[in-house]
Design an enzyme around this catalytic site. Structure first.
Site, mmCIF file in Angstrom:
data_model
loop_
_atom_site.group_PDB
_atom_site.id
_atom_site.type_symbol
_atom_site.label_atom_id
_atom_site.label_comp_id
_atom_site.label_asym_id
_atom_site.label_seq_id
_atom_site.Cartn_x
_atom_site.Cartn_y
_atom_site.Cartn_z
ATOM 1 N N HIS A 1 0.858 -1.206 0.000
ATOM 2 C CA HIS A 1 0.000 0.000 0.000
ATOM 3 C C HIS A 1 0.885 1.244 0.000
ATOM 4 C CE1 HIS A 1 -3.873 2.091 1.369
ATOM 5 N NE2 HIS A 1 -2.976 3.044 1.187
ATOM 6 N N HIS B 1 1.549 5.409 -1.665
ATOM 7 C CA HIS B 1 1.205 6.601 -2.448
ATOM 8 C C HIS B 1 2.497 7.227 -2.966
ATOM 9 C CE1 HIS B 1 -2.964 6.669 -0.903
ATOM 10 N NE2 HIS B 1 -2.403 6.144 0.174
ATOM 11 N N LEU B 2 2.568 7.427 -4.272
ATOM 12 C CA LEU B 2 3.785 8.010 -4.859
ATOM 13 C C LEU B 2 3.574 9.427 -5.400
ATOM 14 C CD1 LEU B 2 5.102 4.869 -6.798
ATOM 15 C CD2 LEU B 2 6.139 5.909 -4.764
ATOM 16 N N ARG B 3 2.309 9.855 -5.511
ATOM 17 C CA ARG B 3 1.985 11.147 -6.169
ATOM 18 C C ARG B 3 2.451 11.124 -7.621
ATOM 19 N NH1 ARG B 3 -1.228 11.049 -1.994
ATOM 20 N NH2 ARG B 3 -0.305 11.825 -0.072
ATOM 21 N N ASN C 1 -5.037 7.502 -6.028
ATOM 22 C CA ASN C 1 -5.741 8.740 -5.659
ATOM 23 C C ASN C 1 -4.924 9.984 -5.996
ATOM 24 O OD1 ASN C 1 -3.910 8.076 -3.593
ATOM 25 N ND2 ASN C 1 -5.044 9.257 -2.071
ATOM 26 N N LYS D 1 -9.296 0.061 -6.037
ATOM 27 C CA LYS D 1 -9.333 0.680 -4.706
ATOM 28 C C LYS D 1 -10.654 1.396 -4.499
ATOM 29 C CE LYS D 1 -7.770 2.320 -0.775
ATOM 30 N NZ LYS D 1 -6.598 3.123 -0.458
ATOM 31 N N HIS E 1 -10.560 1.438 1.602
ATOM 32 C CA HIS E 1 -10.368 2.423 2.672
ATOM 33 C C HIS E 1 -11.621 2.320 3.531
ATOM 34 C CE1 HIS E 1 -8.763 6.258 4.431
ATOM 35 N NE2 HIS E 1 -9.973 6.174 4.963
ATOM 36 N N HIS F 1 -4.844 -0.463 5.828
ATOM 37 C CA HIS F 1 -4.406 0.295 7.009
ATOM 38 C C HIS F 1 -5.368 0.174 8.193
ATOM 39 C CE1 HIS F 1 -7.036 3.079 4.953
ATOM 40 N NE2 HIS F 1 -6.112 3.521 4.128
ATOM 41 N N LEU G 1 -4.976 9.216 7.933
ATOM 42 C CA LEU G 1 -6.315 8.632 7.954
ATOM 43 C C LEU G 1 -6.237 7.166 7.549
ATOM 44 C CD1 LEU G 1 -8.348 11.573 6.434
ATOM 45 C CD2 LEU G 1 -8.520 10.665 8.759
ATOM 46 N N ASP H 1 1.335 2.611 3.556
ATOM 47 C CA ASP H 1 0.500 3.799 3.359
ATOM 48 C C ASP H 1 1.360 5.062 3.387
ATOM 49 O OD1 ASP H 1 -1.822 5.157 2.767
ATOM 50 O OD2 ASP H 1 -2.469 5.322 4.847
ATOM 51 N N HIS I 1 3.114 14.483 1.746
ATOM 52 C CA HIS I 1 2.553 15.825 1.568
ATOM 53 C C HIS I 1 3.667 16.792 1.965
ATOM 54 C CE1 HIS I 1 -1.701 14.656 1.147
ATOM 55 N NE2 HIS I 1 -1.449 13.734 2.048
HETATM 56 O O1 DOR Z 1 -3.410 9.527 5.667
HETATM 57 C C1 DOR Z 1 -3.737 9.182 4.539
HETATM 58 N N1 DOR Z 1 -3.171 9.727 3.452
HETATM 59 N N2 DOR Z 1 -4.679 8.263 4.401
HETATM 60 C C2 DOR Z 1 -5.204 7.971 3.211
HETATM 61 O O2 DOR Z 1 -6.104 7.189 3.164
HETATM 62 C C3 DOR Z 1 -4.726 8.654 1.990
HETATM 63 C C4 DOR Z 1 -3.388 9.202 2.154
HETATM 64 C C5 DOR Z 1 -3.026 10.219 1.089
HETATM 65 O O3 DOR Z 1 -3.154 9.898 -0.089
HETATM 66 O O4 DOR Z 1 -2.611 11.318 1.445
HETATM 67 ZN ZN ZN Z 2 -3.403 5.003 1.522
#
Ligand code: DOR
Ligand code: ZN
Length: 344
Positions: A14, A16-18, A42, A100, A137, A175, A220, A248, A252
């Site tokens: 799981h 996130h790479l942006r 996402n 997802k 999620h 998560h 989250l 996860d 940011h």
């Molecule tokens: O904390 C989180 N950040 N939970 C998520 O479900 C998404 C993730 C994000 O993409 O920033």
């Molecule tokens: Zn996530």
């Protein structure tokens, strides 16, 4: 006390790479340790088609550099408009591994997510037929639900009905953060699994308010009370193959977390494996780390185990306070400025 720890190269189930400039930082952070990662869709413009996912995958591979062994495995973002044809295309692609489900409004870039779960049942039917896993999620988004109860309420209202109706649909409850989720997964029918992040093993909600508001511990689903943390720890070290590593890691920029309405997510990738090693060692279960990190996700997804190994050494170090991020911004990694015992 052993000084080195040799592991089969792990997978991150799981991540996130942006996109864009951020990939220069996020991709190497994971690719230097993990062989494969399930990449979340996402983006600010979500990845809702196989064509988009394959383009995104090509950008990730470009950021990993020539000759990389890193193999990003892509997931499709479910919307109310998802079609069964697109599900079939995903099932036919060797690079797509899942879809997802973000309940609309649950988290970062989830405004295009699913508003009406039951209306999506034909899509779940198609996924089940194609044996394409559903990644969830799991938080109820009804504003009346207390933020600390969202996971539990989602289990009762949505997850149980889905898992009992689609008995052959592989499901990953992503998560997990509560004892309710752990109990659900342990006793669910075959084909239901869960990922566990480093922050939900290492922290509880007191860490959000330790001496002041801690935006870099905000993710989250939000951290829960310590009894839930204990349940997550026990699940992670249990040796139960339903529980596996999914960081996860959710980058940011520093400024977007330290502001009036800060973003949710912990950028754990720069220290991910040492963080889990720290936690497993504290819990007296270092010998369970390899299955959790390198075996159980592969078994769930039906992938071969990675055939090389890496070693962690006991060499105390500190996670950097901040790192360069995209577009001239900086980012504060999870566990910034804190010590860890293990490094690669
Ligand atoms: O904390 C989180 N950040 N939970 C998520 O479900 C998404 C993730 C994000 O993409 O920033
Ligand atoms: Zn996530």
């Amino acid at each position: 006390m052993s000084e080195t720890l040799e592991l089969t190269v792990p997978d991150d189930a799981h991540l996130h790479l942006r996109d864009g400039d951020a990939l220069r930082i996020t991709v190497p952070a994971t690719a230097k340790v993990f062989a494969r990662a399930v990449v979340m869709p996402n983006l600010s413009s979500p990845v809702t088609t196989v064509a988009d996912a394959l383009d995104y995958r090509a950008r990730i591979l470009a950021a990993a550099g020539p000759g990389t062994a890193f193999d990003p495995r892509m997931a499709l973002y479910l919307t109310d408009a998802m079609s069964s044809d697109e599900i079939q295309r995903a099932a036919d692609s060797p690079h797509m591994v899942a879809c997802k489900l973000y309940p609309q409004g649950a988290t970062t870039n989830s405004e295009f997510g699913v508003a009406d779960l039951e209306a999506l049942y034909p899509v779940f039917e198609a996924m089940q037929a194609a044996h394409l896993p559903l990644l969830i999620h799991g938080e109820a988004t009804d504003p009346d639900v207390d933020v600390f109860d969202r996971e539990k309420v989602f289990i009762e209202r949505s997850l149980e009905p889905i898992s009992e109706r689609f008995l052959e649909l592989p499901i990953v409850f992503e998560h997990v953060t509560t004892s309710d989720a752990v109990e659900f997964v342990k006793s669910a029918r075959a084909g239901v699994a869960a990922t566990i992040t480093p922050q939900h093993i290492l922290m509880n909600r007191n860490d959000l308010f330790a001496g002041g508001l801690r935006p870099h511990h905000y993710c989250l689903p939000v951290l829960k009370r310590s009894s839930h943390q204990l349940a997550i720890q026990q699940a992670a070290i249990s040796g139960n193959s339903r529980f596996f590593l999914g960081t996860d890691s959710a980058p940011h920029s520093k400024s977007s977390k330290e502001r009036d309405c800060g973003c949710a997510g912990c950028f754990s990738a720069p220290a991910a494996l040492p963080l889990y090693a720290e936690a497993f060692e504290q819990l007296g279960a270092l010998e369970r780390l390899e299955d959790f990190a390198s075996r159980f996700a592969a078994e769930f997804y039906g992938w071969p185990l990675n055939d090389s190994t890496l070693s962690l050494s006991r060499k105390p170090w500190k996670v950097p306070e901040r790192l360069d991020y995209a577009e001239g911004e900086q980012i504060v990694p999870y566990w910034a400025g804190r010590p860890l015992n293990w490094q690669l």
